[in-house]
Design a protein around this motif. Structure first.
Motif, PDB file in Angstrom:
ATOM      1  N   GLU A   1      86.101  60.556  54.990  1.00 58.39           N
ATOM      2  CA  GLU A   1      85.726  59.180  55.329  1.00 58.39           C
ATOM      3  C   GLU A   1      85.757  58.242  54.126  1.00 58.39           C
ATOM      4  O   GLU A   1      85.955  57.045  54.274  1.00 58.39           O
ATOM      5  CB  GLU A   1      84.360  59.140  56.002  1.00 58.39           C
ATOM      6  N   GLY A   2      85.574  58.774  52.937  1.00 62.88           N
ATOM      7  CA  GLY A   2      85.570  57.926  51.749  1.00 62.88           C
ATOM      8  C   GLY A   2      86.890  57.899  51.007  1.00 62.88           C
ATOM      9  O   GLY A   2      87.023  57.248  49.968  1.00 62.88           O
ATOM     10  N   GLU A   3      87.863  58.578  51.544  1.00 60.91           N
ATOM     11  CA  GLU A   3      89.151  58.704  50.871  1.00 60.91           C
ATOM     12  C   GLU A   3      89.941  57.396  50.920  1.00 60.91           C
ATOM     13  O   GLU A   3      89.965  56.695  51.927  1.00 60.91           O
ATOM     14  CB  GLU A   3      89.952  59.825  51.533  1.00 60.91           C
ATOM     15  N   ASN A   4      90.623  57.113  49.834  1.00 58.71           N
ATOM     16  CA  ASN A   4      91.419  55.897  49.731  1.00 58.71           C
ATOM     17  C   ASN A   4      92.530  55.843  50.780  1.00 58.71           C
ATOM     18  O   ASN A   4      92.849  54.779  51.305  1.00 58.71           O
ATOM     19  CB  ASN A   4      91.993  55.765  48.319  1.00 58.71           C
ATOM     20  N   ALA A   5      93.115  56.976  51.123  1.00 59.38           N
ATOM     21  CA  ALA A   5      94.192  57.013  52.117  1.00 59.38           C
ATOM     22  C   ALA A   5      93.692  56.527  53.469  1.00 59.38           C
ATOM     23  O   ALA A   5      94.400  55.827  54.197  1.00 59.38           O
ATOM     24  CB  ALA A   5      94.764  58.417  52.239  1.00 59.38           C
ATOM     25  N   PHE A   6      92.457  56.883  53.828  1.00 57.23           N
ATOM     26  CA  PHE A   6      91.886  56.426  55.091  1.00 57.23           C
ATOM     27  C   PHE A   6      91.642  54.917  55.036  1.00 57.23           C
ATOM     28  O   PHE A   6      91.938  54.199  55.993  1.00 57.23           O
ATOM     29  CB  PHE A   6      90.587  57.171  55.413  1.00 57.23           C
TER      30      PHE A   6
ATOM     31  N   ALA B   1      83.226  54.526  56.998  1.00 55.88           N
ATOM     32  CA  ALA B   1      82.585  55.796  57.362  1.00 55.88           C
ATOM     33  C   ALA B   1      82.257  55.824  58.847  1.00 55.88           C
ATOM     34  O   ALA B   1      82.455  56.841  59.523  1.00 55.88           O
ATOM     35  CB  ALA B   1      81.320  56.004  56.529  1.00 55.88           C
ATOM     36  N   LYS B   2      81.799  54.710  59.378  1.00 55.38           N
ATOM     37  CA  LYS B   2      81.491  54.645  60.812  1.00 55.38           C
ATOM     38  C   LYS B   2      82.758  54.767  61.652  1.00 55.38           C
ATOM     39  O   LYS B   2      82.769  55.451  62.676  1.00 55.38           O
ATOM     40  CB  LYS B   2      80.763  53.345  61.145  1.00 55.38           C
TER      41      LYS B   2
ATOM     42  N   ILE C   1      93.354  52.120  57.640  1.00 53.45           N
ATOM     43  CA  ILE C   1      92.594  51.117  58.413  1.00 53.45           C
ATOM     44  C   ILE C   1      93.011  49.710  57.992  1.00 53.45           C
ATOM     45  O   ILE C   1      93.191  48.826  58.834  1.00 53.45           O
ATOM     46  CB  ILE C   1      91.075  51.331  58.258  1.00 53.45           C
ATOM     47  N   GLU C   2      93.191  49.499  56.715  1.00 50.84           N
ATOM     48  CA  GLU C   2      93.609  48.187  56.214  1.00 50.84           C
ATOM     49  C   GLU C   2      94.954  47.788  56.813  1.00 50.84           C
ATOM     50  O   GLU C   2      95.158  46.641  57.199  1.00 50.84           O
ATOM     51  CB  GLU C   2      93.687  48.205  54.683  1.00 50.84           C
TER      52      GLU C   2
END
Length: 177
Positions: free
Chosen positions: A67-72, A32-33, A76-77
């Motif tokens: 911000e909480g979406e799995n795609a995001f 989220a940050k 990042i991963e």
């Protein structure tokens, strides 16, 4: 950011960063940050800046993801999976956490260009080393590997101070040009 609560590890900060980078224990609010950083810049470059897959466009992410979406989280991963050195992966996490805190404290600040995390970290390493060894400033390139060793051995409180100083410096240089 709670960094002052960390106790100095027996094996030193480099070993701590290697361990943390392998285990990848990001805080629950890390994503989220990181997502909120994108509200303050045109994008982020995490890892090799020459690889287009390491670029995150703020416009694209903010319009297509939450911000909480799995795609995001997967995006990042993927960025972190491309960072092979565990200690550098951890330093990247520390940098993004510091940037999030910086933008939380400066909510109206907008950076027109993408923030290149590698450049920010590299500049922080330079600033920290020159502060410790001012007589080596003119020949920093000759001491660069020593500068990185020293930086990895510093506490996250110390390194974060220089990461924020580097960001301030890089933003100021951009404004002067």
């Amino acid at each position: 950011m709670g960094l002052e609560q960390l106790k100095t590890p027996l094996d030193g900060w480099l070993a701590w960063r290697q361990h943390q980078g392998i285990l990848d224990r990001r805080s629950t609010e890390f994503l989220a940050k990181t997502w909120r950083i994108l509200k303050h810049t045109s994008g982020l470059v995490i890892g090799n800046k020459m690889d287009k897959r390491n670029r995150i466009s703020s416009d694209l992410v903010l319009s297509d993801m939450t911000e909480g979406e799995n795609a995001f989280a997967i995006l990042i991963e993927h960025m972190f999976n491309n960072i092979h050195a565990a200690e550098y992966r951890q330093l990247t996490i520390e940098t993004l956490t510091a940037l999030a805190s910086f933008f939380e404290q400066n909510p109206s600040l907008i950076v027109e260009e993408a923030i290149v995390i590698d450049v920010t970290i590299g500049h922080a390493v330079n600033l920290a080393y020159v502060k410790e060894f001012p007589e080596r400033q003119q020949h920093y390139d000759e001491h660069k590997s020593h500068a990185w060793e020293r930086f990895y051995q510093q506490s996250p409180v110390h390194s974060t101070t220089f990461i924020i100083s580097a960001l301030n410096h890089l933003l100021t240089v951009r404004q002067v040009e």
